[in-house]
Design an enzyme around this catalytic site. Structure first.
Site, PDB file in Angstrom:
ATOM      1  N   ARG A   9       0.828  -1.191   0.000  1.00  0.00           N
ATOM      2  CA  ARG A   9       0.000   0.000   0.000  1.00  0.00           C
ATOM      3  C   ARG A   9       0.866   1.246   0.000  1.00  0.00           C
ATOM      4  NH1 ARG A   9      -3.375  -2.246  -1.974  1.00  0.00           N
ATOM      5  NH2 ARG A   9      -5.518  -2.637  -1.362  1.00  0.00           N
ATOM      6  N   GLU A  26      -3.520   7.629  -5.330  1.00  0.00           N
ATOM      7  CA  GLU A  26      -3.713   6.911  -6.599  1.00  0.00           C
ATOM      8  C   GLU A  26      -4.974   7.418  -7.257  1.00  0.00           C
ATOM      9  OE1 GLU A  26      -3.465   2.660  -6.219  1.00  0.00           O
ATOM     10  OE2 GLU A  26      -1.561   2.764  -5.159  1.00  0.00           O
ATOM     11  N   HIS A  74      -0.158   0.070  -9.882  1.00  0.00           N
ATOM     12  CA  HIS A  74      -0.932  -0.852  -9.032  1.00  0.00           C
ATOM     13  C   HIS A  74      -1.333  -2.116  -9.810  1.00  0.00           C
ATOM     14  CE1 HIS A  74      -3.562  -0.817  -5.183  1.00  0.00           C
ATOM     15  NE2 HIS A  74      -3.327  -2.059  -5.552  1.00  0.00           N
TER      16      HIS A  74
HETATM   17  P1  NAD Z   1      -2.175 -10.578   5.118  1.00  0.00           P
HETATM   18  O1  NAD Z   1      -3.241 -10.067   5.984  1.00  0.00           O
HETATM   19  O2  NAD Z   1      -2.150 -12.016   4.781  1.00  0.00           O
HETATM   20  O3  NAD Z   1      -0.758 -10.177   5.712  1.00  0.00           O
HETATM   21  C1  NAD Z   1      -0.493  -8.941   6.297  1.00  0.00           C
HETATM   22  C2  NAD Z   1       0.562  -9.199   7.362  1.00  0.00           C
HETATM   23  O4  NAD Z   1       1.020  -7.941   7.839  1.00  0.00           O
HETATM   24  C3  NAD Z   1       0.042  -9.971   8.560  1.00  0.00           C
HETATM   25  O5  NAD Z   1       0.794 -11.144   8.768  1.00  0.00           O
HETATM   26  C4  NAD Z   1       0.219  -9.007   9.708  1.00  0.00           C
HETATM   27  O6  NAD Z   1       0.565  -9.653  10.902  1.00  0.00           O
HETATM   28  C5  NAD Z   1       1.341  -8.136   9.211  1.00  0.00           C
HETATM   29  N1  NAD Z   1       1.423  -6.849   9.877  1.00  0.00           N
HETATM   30  C6  NAD Z   1       0.414  -6.034  10.252  1.00  0.00           C
HETATM   31  N2  NAD Z   1       0.916  -4.935  10.856  1.00  0.00           N
HETATM   32  C7  NAD Z   1       2.266  -5.074  10.839  1.00  0.00           C
HETATM   33  C8  NAD Z   1       3.329  -4.270  11.303  1.00  0.00           C
HETATM   34  N3  NAD Z   1       3.099  -3.093  11.911  1.00  0.00           N
HETATM   35  N4  NAD Z   1       4.586  -4.701  11.106  1.00  0.00           N
HETATM   36  C9  NAD Z   1       4.817  -5.879  10.501  1.00  0.00           C
HETATM   37  N5  NAD Z   1       3.857  -6.697  10.061  1.00  0.00           N
HETATM   38  C10 NAD Z   1       2.588  -6.284  10.217  1.00  0.00           C
HETATM   39  O7  NAD Z   1      -2.282  -9.695   3.785  1.00  0.00           O
HETATM   40  P2  NAD Z   1      -1.676 -10.034   2.363  1.00  0.00           P
HETATM   41  O8  NAD Z   1      -2.690 -10.738   1.538  1.00  0.00           O
HETATM   42  O9  NAD Z   1      -0.343 -10.624   2.526  1.00  0.00           O
HETATM   43  O10 NAD Z   1      -1.561  -8.545   1.765  1.00  0.00           O
HETATM   44  C11 NAD Z   1      -0.576  -7.645   2.227  1.00  0.00           C
HETATM   45  C12 NAD Z   1      -0.812  -6.259   1.618  1.00  0.00           C
HETATM   46  O11 NAD Z   1      -0.713  -6.307   0.203  1.00  0.00           O
HETATM   47  C13 NAD Z   1      -2.177  -5.653   1.903  1.00  0.00           C
HETATM   48  O12 NAD Z   1      -2.026  -4.288   2.212  1.00  0.00           O
HETATM   49  C14 NAD Z   1      -2.900  -5.739   0.591  1.00  0.00           C
HETATM   50  O13 NAD Z   1      -3.876  -4.766   0.431  1.00  0.00           O
HETATM   51  C15 NAD Z   1      -1.753  -5.548  -0.377  1.00  0.00           C
HETATM   52  N6  NAD Z   1      -2.029  -6.073  -1.705  1.00  0.00           N
HETATM   53  C16 NAD Z   1      -1.598  -5.351  -2.764  1.00  0.00           C
HETATM   54  C17 NAD Z   1      -1.800  -5.842  -4.045  1.00  0.00           C
HETATM   55  C18 NAD Z   1      -1.355  -5.059  -5.230  1.00  0.00           C
HETATM   56  O14 NAD Z   1      -2.022  -5.100  -6.255  1.00  0.00           O
HETATM   57  N7  NAD Z   1      -0.262  -4.377  -5.174  1.00  0.00           N
HETATM   58  C19 NAD Z   1      -2.445  -7.059  -4.234  1.00  0.00           C
HETATM   59  C20 NAD Z   1      -2.853  -7.781  -3.119  1.00  0.00           C
HETATM   60  C21 NAD Z   1      -2.622  -7.277  -1.859  1.00  0.00           C
HETATM   61  C1  MLT Z   2      -5.726  -5.741  -3.258  1.00  0.00           C
HETATM   62  O1  MLT Z   2      -5.735  -5.193  -2.166  1.00  0.00           O
HETATM   63  O2  MLT Z   2      -6.306  -6.798  -3.486  1.00  0.00           O
HETATM   64  C2  MLT Z   2      -4.931  -5.136  -4.336  1.00  0.00           C
HETATM   65  O3  MLT Z   2      -4.574  -3.848  -4.077  1.00  0.00           O
HETATM   66  C3  MLT Z   2      -5.398  -5.404  -5.701  1.00  0.00           C
HETATM   67  C4  MLT Z   2      -6.556  -4.599  -6.180  1.00  0.00           C
HETATM   68  O4  MLT Z   2      -6.787  -3.519  -5.716  1.00  0.00           O
HETATM   69  O5  MLT Z   2      -7.271  -5.101  -7.041  1.00  0.00           O
END
Ligand code: NAD
Ligand code: MLT
Length: 543
Positions: free
Chosen positions: A233, A262, A280
């Site tokens: 994020r 964004e 993204h």
């Molecule tokens: P998840 O919930 O499986 O994992 C998040 C992890 O972060 C958890 O294990 C949690 O314990 C840890 N966490 C929370 N606060 C923390 C801190 N202060 N320090 C260290 N660790 C901490 O989520 P995920 O599916 O792995 O997704 C992670 C991130 O990626 C989310 O923000 C999600 O929105 C983002 N994401 C982005 C895209 C993209 O298109 N770029 C796609 C999917 C997910």
């Molecule tokens: C998500 O949180 O799943 C990603 O940011 C991907 C999306 O926004 O589609």
């Protein structure tokens, strides 16, 4: 017919699943915002979105018929969760559908950054064959620091291990032993990782704790030449500080898929050497989009057709089976709440629920929510349900405490409710016989067995002959039929105080209630209206 609104572009497989369901009417309305979005949402039972739409508190003030929002993706930061909970709207996400694609994108950025893929191709397109300028660095043997070892963080770790990188990880919610099992060296703090990592990638949500996790102070601690990646994020890295870090040479490269604001098409970072950025795209693969769209459609279908909740981010999950298994207790608790809402003459300040016997081993959180819904639903304009009831109660300053006891009592299960309002404390206890025979078995210290449905005329009286006859005479003159009747004493002895509860086919007139109240030996006459025995609250499958 359930009405569903699709707020962002959704992969065809998910859309098709919803459109093929004869119980659904589906409208695709993308690009909505503000007031227009709020008005639209109120007309639908369920909404599906990705990250394009922003659902603000204002959009949910009058949520109308909206009951669920499903985010096809992980992050729900574009939905105001507190406002959704307050409005009784469940928010679900699809947590795992895009994990692999995002982890792969992270690895793609690490590799591209290390081998200058972007600038080398740009230079080639400009007609230069500049082999000396774009020397990169190898990943094998390098240390990758990962902040956030959830689904994506762990998937990145596995892929980086295959590239022979050493993994250092920090996640306060992952046990050190588990991290070691995954081949990750656990760090106790992010600060500990900074001087050691050749690459740093973040995979946490954006929270107060993770905002500006890497800013000026942290950049000073980084290993010189480090490469930073963010596919989680925008805002976790302080973008202005990255510019300074790149300028000073402390940072060797930055790859961003996400930005504080964004869409982001204009950033000082874009003009700097060593920077690579994508708009993204982490989850933008055919596979991930199909998966999250399918999961979103399935979650919404399950919720709207069975009441089951999976992958909720603002309420505890419960599936249809779990709900059906405790439907009797939910009904009793809800009816006790409705009864007690009509009792005190001042606002309640405290509620206590005690669960005894079998019910204490069930999901009492839901049973408590059902009581809170019953207590509040007639007082509030808005829809009150299992999702928002407790929150709404607490927001009104009403304390709610629960106690469990698995000791068997007179009944296999007993739900005892106590409501304090001003200097009055009302106590009532209920149980269910069989699946759906809801009974009031205690009221203010009196034991009885009254039906917990329909219109109840309740009164206290001295335990002397002729009371029921006198009450019945007045009701008869009013042409009000008594369907059921229960009387109860505080103890086995005759002649003391007693209580009477009559289930009436129709509500008595005010005049009849006054005449009954004027009878000698009678006091505290009340009329309480409960749902009919077969009437279910909407959150239990009706409506
Ligand atoms: P998840 O919930 O499986 O994992 C998040 C992890 O972060 C958890 O294990 C949690 O314990 C840890 N966490 C929370 N606060 C923390 C801190 N202060 N320090 C260290 N660790 C901490 O989520 P995920 O599916 O792995 O997704 C992670 C991130 O990626 C989310 O923000 C999600 O929105 C983002 N994401 C982005 C895209 C993209 O298109 N770029 C796609 C999917 C997910
Ligand atoms: C998500 O949180 O799943 C990603 O940011 C991907 C999306 O926004 O589609």
């Amino acid at each position: 017919m359930h009405r569903i609104i699709i707020l962002d572009k959704l992969a065809p497989v998910g859309l098709q699943l919803l459109q093929d369901n004869p119980a659904f009417e589906v409208d695709v309305r993308t690009g909505l915002a503000g007031e227009e979005l709020g008005k639209a949402l109120a007309d639908y039972d369920g909404a599906v979105c990705r990250s394009g739409v922003t659902i603000t508190p204002e959009c949910l003030v009058n949520a109308g018929r909206l009951k669920a929002i499903v985010r096809a993706g992980v992050g729900t930061d574009n939905i105001d969760l507190a406002a959704a909970t307050r409005a009784g709207v469940v928010v679900m996400n699809t947590p795992s559908g895009n994990t692999v694609s995002t982890a792969e994108h992270t690895i793609a950025l690490i590799l591209a950054l290390s081998r200058n893929v972007g600038p080398a191709f740009a230079s080639l397109k400009e007609g230069r064959w500049d082999r000396g300028k774009f020397q990169g660095s190898q990943l094998a043997g390098k240390t990758l620091g990962i902040v956030g070892l959830g689904r994506i963080g762990q998937a990145v770790a596995r892929r980086a291990q295959a590239l022979e990188m050493r993994i250092l990880g920090y996640d306060p919610f992952l046990a050190e032993d588990r991290a070691r099992e995954l081949g990750i060296e656990p760090a106790e703090t992010v600060a500990e990782m900074l001087p050691r990592a050749d690459y740093l990638t973040v995979h946490t949500p954006l929270t107060d704790e993770t905002r500006d996790l890497i800013s000026v102070e942290q950049i000073e601690q980084l290993k010189p030449g480090v490469r930073l990646i963010n596919c989680a994020r925008g805002g976790i890295y302080d973008e202005a500080a990255l510019v300074d870090g790149l300028k000073s040479g402390r940072i060797g490269g930055v790859a961003l898929d996400v930005f504080a604001q964004e869409p982001c098409t204009d950033s000082p970072l874009f003009q700097m050497p060593g920077v690579l950025a994508t708009p993204h795209l982490g989850a933008s693969t055919e596979e991930a989009q199909a998966e999250v769209a399918k999961e979103a459609a399935e979650l919404l279908t399950e919720f709207l057709t069975t009441g089951g909740i999976r992958c909720a981010v603002n309420v505890p999950a419960f599936d249809a089976e779990r709900l059906t298994g405790i439907a009797g207790f939910l009904n009793v608790s809800h009816r006790l709440g409705r009864l007690m809402a009509q009792w005190p003459r001042t606002a309640p300040s405290r509620c206590r629920l005690r669960y005894r016997g079998d019910v204490s081993g069930k999901d009492t959180k839901l049973v408590t929510a059902a009581f809170a819904a019953g207590l509040l639903e007639q007082a509030l304009e808005q829809d009150v349900n299992l999702i928002n009831a407790e929150l709404l109660l607490r927001e009104r300053g009403i304390e709610l405490a629960t106690e469990l006891s698995d000791e068997p009592g007179t009944f296999r299960s007993l739900i005892m409710a106590e409501v304090t309002a001003g200097d009055e404390t009302l106590r009532a206890a209920g149980t269910t016989f069989g699946n759906d025979m809801y009974r009031l078995v205690q009221l203010n210290g009196f034991r009885l067995e009254a039906y917990l449905d329909g219109c109840l005329l309740m009164f206290q009286h001295r335990d002397v002959p002729g009371i029921i006859g006198a009450v019945g005479k007045i009701l008869g003159e009013e042409n009000v039929n008594i369907a059921q009747m229960a009387v109860g004493r505080a103890s086995a002895a005759r002649g003391g105080d007693a209580i009477g509860v009559l289930n009436l086919d129709d509500p008595p007139s005010r005049d009849a209630v006054e005449r009954i109240g004027a009878l000698d030996a009678l006091r505290d006459v009340r009329v309480v209206t409960l749902p009919a025995w077969d009437e279910l609250p909407s959150w239990l499958g009706a409506g």
